[in-house]
Design a protein around this motif. Sequence first.
Motif, PDB file in Angstrom:
ATOM      1  N   ILE A  35     -39.787 -41.306  60.939  1.00  0.00           N
ATOM      2  CA  ILE A  35     -40.561 -40.071  60.747  1.00  0.00           C
ATOM      3  C   ILE A  35     -39.733 -38.848  61.114  1.00  0.00           C
ATOM      4  CG2 ILE A  35     -42.589 -38.785  61.535  1.00  0.00           C
ATOM      5  CD1 ILE A  35     -44.012 -41.505  61.813  1.00  0.00           C
ATOM      6  N   GLN A  36     -39.015 -38.920  62.229  1.00  0.00           N
ATOM      7  CA  GLN A  36     -38.144 -37.812  62.618  1.00  0.00           C
ATOM      8  C   GLN A  36     -37.075 -37.560  61.551  1.00  0.00           C
ATOM      9  OE1 GLN A  36     -37.524 -39.657  66.702  1.00  0.00           O
ATOM     10  NE2 GLN A  36     -37.178 -37.510  67.155  1.00  0.00           N
ATOM     11  N   PHE A  37     -36.519 -38.632  61.046  1.00  0.00           N
ATOM     12  CA  PHE A  37     -35.485 -38.511  60.010  1.00  0.00           C
ATOM     13  C   PHE A  37     -36.042 -37.790  58.783  1.00  0.00           C
ATOM     14  CE2 PHE A  37     -33.413 -40.251  56.194  1.00  0.00           C
ATOM     15  CZ  PHE A  37     -32.101 -39.857  56.425  1.00  0.00           C
ATOM     16  N   PHE A  38     -37.234 -38.178  58.345  1.00  0.00           N
ATOM     17  CA  PHE A  38     -37.865 -37.544  57.185  1.00  0.00           C
ATOM     18  C   PHE A  38     -38.114 -36.059  57.450  1.00  0.00           C
ATOM     19  CE2 PHE A  38     -41.942 -36.046  55.450  1.00  0.00           C
ATOM     20  CZ  PHE A  38     -41.613 -36.005  54.100  1.00  0.00           C
ATOM     21  N   THR A  48     -26.749 -37.618  57.722  1.00  0.00           N
ATOM     22  CA  THR A  48     -25.986 -38.262  58.793  1.00  0.00           C
ATOM     23  C   THR A  48     -26.317 -37.644  60.141  1.00  0.00           C
ATOM     24  OG1 THR A  48     -24.168 -38.820  57.311  1.00  0.00           O
ATOM     25  CG2 THR A  48     -23.676 -38.775  59.666  1.00  0.00           C
ATOM     26  N   THR A  49     -26.376 -36.323  60.185  1.00  0.00           N
ATOM     27  CA  THR A  49     -26.758 -35.638  61.427  1.00  0.00           C
ATOM     28  C   THR A  49     -28.208 -35.942  61.778  1.00  0.00           C
ATOM     29  OG1 THR A  49     -25.209 -33.836  60.944  1.00  0.00           O
ATOM     30  CG2 THR A  49     -26.937 -33.384  62.556  1.00  0.00           C
ATOM     31  N   ALA A  50     -29.074 -35.977  60.756  1.00  0.00           N
ATOM     32  CA  ALA A  50     -30.504 -36.199  60.986  1.00  0.00           C
ATOM     33  C   ALA A  50     -30.770 -37.561  61.631  1.00  0.00           C
ATOM     34  CB  ALA A  50     -31.273 -36.084  59.665  1.00  0.00           C
ATOM     35  N   ILE A  51     -30.078 -38.618  61.173  1.00  0.00           N
ATOM     36  CA  ILE A  51     -30.344 -39.941  61.732  1.00  0.00           C
ATOM     37  C   ILE A  51     -29.886 -40.015  63.186  1.00  0.00           C
ATOM     38  CG2 ILE A  51     -28.185 -41.068  61.003  1.00  0.00           C
ATOM     39  CD1 ILE A  51     -31.696 -42.630  60.922  1.00  0.00           C
ATOM     40  N   ARG A  52     -28.788 -39.334  63.505  1.00  0.00           N
ATOM     41  CA  ARG A  52     -28.303 -39.339  64.885  1.00  0.00           C
ATOM     42  C   ARG A  52     -29.218 -38.525  65.797  1.00  0.00           C
ATOM     43  NH1 ARG A  52     -21.950 -38.544  63.153  1.00  0.00           N
ATOM     44  NH2 ARG A  52     -21.632 -40.690  62.402  1.00  0.00           N
ATOM     45  N   VAL A  53     -29.719 -37.410  65.284  1.00  0.00           N
ATOM     46  CA  VAL A  53     -30.685 -36.615  66.055  1.00  0.00           C
ATOM     47  C   VAL A  53     -31.978 -37.411  66.254  1.00  0.00           C
ATOM     48  CG1 VAL A  53     -32.129 -34.535  66.050  1.00  0.00           C
ATOM     49  CG2 VAL A  53     -29.736 -34.393  65.343  1.00  0.00           C
ATOM     50  N   ALA A  54     -32.384 -38.137  65.227  1.00  0.00           N
ATOM     51  CA  ALA A  54     -33.582 -38.975  65.351  1.00  0.00           C
ATOM     52  C   ALA A  54     -33.391 -40.048  66.423  1.00  0.00           C
ATOM     53  CB  ALA A  54     -33.907 -39.625  64.002  1.00  0.00           C
TER      54      ALA A  54
END
Length: 275
Positions: A35-38, A48-54
């Motif tokens: 959900i965070q990634f979305f 790539t940044t989004a998945i690591r932040v998630a």
Amino acid sequence: MDFILYLFVLLLTGALVGFASGLLGVGGGFIMVPIQFFLLTSLGVDPTTAIRVAFGTSLAVILPTAISGALGHARRGAVLFRPMILMGISGLISSLIGGTIAANTPGIYLKIIFGILVLISGIWMLIAKYPEISGEPKKGVLSYIIIGFITGLLSGLLGVGGGVVLVPILVILMGFSMIRAVGTSTAVIIFTSLGGIIAYTANGFNIAGLPPFSIGYINLIQFAVLAIISVPMAQIGVKASHKLPEKQLRYIFILVMFYIAFKMIGVFSWIGLPL
């Protein structure tokens, strides 16, 4: 995306995470991360940044949620402290390693590997012959250190608490009752999430393209909104877990494991199911 909808989705996610944490002894990262990634990618953050932040933010939310759940289980005598300390210290160290690896590895590979591991664990938990729980769980310093190391490594790699792997190991291999496995797992997750938080914070400094209000790979806005509801909801999950019969709690856990595995591997996407 509308900001009110953004907040609503995060609050609903936090409620689910908190309840799952208290009920099943899992961190809830498997709910938060997709959900965070979305949400992050919908705001224009690079995938790539989004998945690591998630991953990093998930672990930051898991820490206070696990503390809340562990206190509830400890008050009911469901946390075994010696195994918890051994697994926790080992898991903290390995989650530092896992978080550092994940910060430099494409998330898609990690998700598939984790999904396969969870699927194997779910099948194992479904077909295994459970020992008669007549006394204290098995002892063995090295065993608990190794179990903690494996749990922490997975936690750091994938932004999850690691309970989805830890609980079946404690029940099947170490002779824990289901409720003691859930309680002790929740306490161990405090350590594994802490190691991952340190790794994702350190490895995310000076990275371009992070969403606003981020410290390393941890986004403070998502953390605050998710944690404010997940922490109290963990107590409700704890109460529910102590009221459910042992076998019923185990089957709920197995069902969740299969869902996590299929979600991580991508089975639902392949067959076109919006799950």
